[in-house]
Design an enzyme around this catalytic site. Structure first.
Site: not given
Ligand code: NAD
Length: 412
Positions: A105, A145
């Site tokens: 991430k 995201d």
């Protein structure tokens, strides 16, 4: 309000699963830290001629089962502990749905709403200039995201192509269709969630036409609500950031969507009762679907939830303390790492299409996605029954076992 440190919670979840698995200490030690954290300073020429320097990073948590995989977020409050937790959870999610990826991430500390389109493009491209040697179709595969879009992914793929001299769309997923994106990706997360809803409602022995409340009416929540209604569930409540609506007899989702398009809100939809976001979570429904923010269900309101089944479509909507309360009350919580894994499963299908250069129709993609979700559900349910534990712990046990096997097979 509970004080929550996401990484601490993630490590608690890891420990719970490790205990059941009697996991060796060496493997547990590897899983307690990300493999690598890239941290970069990104100088960007702003429209007024000045240079502004932004901070960006990428947490590459684990790649035992395949390349690191996970989103990039652009947000002013990007917090390292939270991103580490999200990267760990991506490793778990990819192992639960059994796609050959590890977890990662990343993001940039920025409020993209304060940038012009040109500034946003220069920032996105410069970020890739700084990390391109550490990503790649077989190394680390980012995706959209919070506040990042297919358009931003397209700029990044183009920048990667300029730097490497090769157009490799498989380096990033969540691209526009014109640049190698996949059919079916837009609805994939909601679609996968409804597959889990159908299976879980049947295992929980809910009656046909069971009532459903969905908190959050964005990409995930709106597809989920529409597909759940199509599958025979009665969607009785919906909400967005401005508040919610409740109609005990059920809602026509397409009509509600039209109303929201016209007025910009759900509130005031004819024939419904306005409810606050907090109240929506506590309505007398069979199924509750948090599809908006993290930490919506905490210890306090967990006591008042009336649903028998919770399908977590947002990432991290339930705090660990709330989890304990819900489990004690016999409420099934189907965790995010299973319920919303249809998104990353379809990212995987996008990647395989990019690598092979052979593209599938929407129907073919959704058929393959259905098989991934059915398999993930079957495997988590089997572990849950074997260990008589909650579904979150079952999903973690399944995933950690798969990751540990890969670590052992590769050798430390
Ligand atoms: P989105 O921005 O499209 O939608 C979010 C929705 O939540 C909006 O309708 C917003 O108005 C609403 N909202 C905001 N605050 C709220 C509140 N307090 N109460 C109720 N509603 C509120 O985002 P999305 O892509 O639909 O993602 C939703 C969640 O699902 C996030 O947690 C995200 O991380 C997770 N998720 C998304 C995907 C995906 O493929 N998009 C995949 C996996 C997980």
């Amino acid at each position: 309000m509970e004080k929550i440190n996401s990484f601490k919670s993630a490590m608690q979840q890891l420990d719970n699963a490790a205990k059941v698995l009697k996991l060796d200490k060496e493997i547990l030690a590897i899983l307690r830290q990300p493999k690598r954290i890239l941290s970069v300073s990104i100088p960007v020429r702003m429209d007024n001629g000045e240079i502004k320097v932004f901070q960006g990073f990428r947490v590459q948590y684990n790649d035992a089962r395949g390349p690191f995989k996970g989103g990039l977020r652009f947000h002013p409050q990007v917090d390292m502990d939270e991103v580490k937790a999200l990267a760990f959870w991506m490793s778990i999610k990819n192992a639960v749905v059994d796609v050959p990826y590890g977890g990662g991430k990343g993001g940039i500390i920025v409020d993209p709403k304060k940038l012009s389109k040109g500034e946003l493009e220069r920032l996105s491209r410069k970020f890739i200039d700084l990390i391109y040697k550490d990503i790649g179709p077989h190394v680390d595969v980012p995706a959209p995201d919070v506040n990042t879009t297919p358009e931003i992914m397209a700029w990044m793929v183009d920048e990667y192509a300029k730097l490497t001299g090769r157009f490799e769309p498989a380096v990033i997923t969540g691209k526009p269709l014109s640049m190698g994106g996949s059919q079916g990706r837009e609805e994939a997360t909601g679609f996968g969630g409804v597959e889990i809803l159908k299976a879980a409602a049947s295992a929980r022995k809910l009656k046909r036409g069971a009532s459903v409340a969905v908190s959050g009416f964005g990409n995930v929540g709106s597809f989920f609500a529409r597909l759940a209604a199509k599958a025979g569930f009665k969607v009785v409540a919906l909400s967005d950031s401005k508040g919610g609506i409740y109609a005990p007899k059920g809602l026509n989702i397409e009509k509600v969507e039209e109303y929201k398009k016209q007025t910009g809100a759900l509130k005031g939809y004819p024939g419904t009762i306005d409810v606050t976001n907090e109240k929506l979570l506590e309505l007398p429904v069979d199924v509750l679907v948090p599809a908006a923010l993290e930490n919506q269900i905490q210890k306090n309101n967990a006591k008042r939830i009336k649903a028998k089944l919770i399908i977590e479509m947002a990432n991290g909507p339930t705090t660990p303390k709330a989890d304990v309360v819900l489990h004690r009350r016999g409420i099934w919580v189907i965790p995010d790492v299973l319920s919303n894994s249809g998104g990353v499963a379809t990212s995987y299908l996008e990647w395989t299409q990019n690598l092979s250069g052979y593209y599938w129709s929407r129907e073919e993609v959704l058929k393959k996605l259905t098989a991934y979700m059915a398999n993930a559900w079957k495997n988590v349910l089997a572990v849950q029954r074997q260990h008589k534990t909650d579904f979150r712990n079952a999903a973690f046990i399944l995933a950690i076992n798969r990751i540990a096997e890969a670590i052992r097979a590769r050798g430390v």
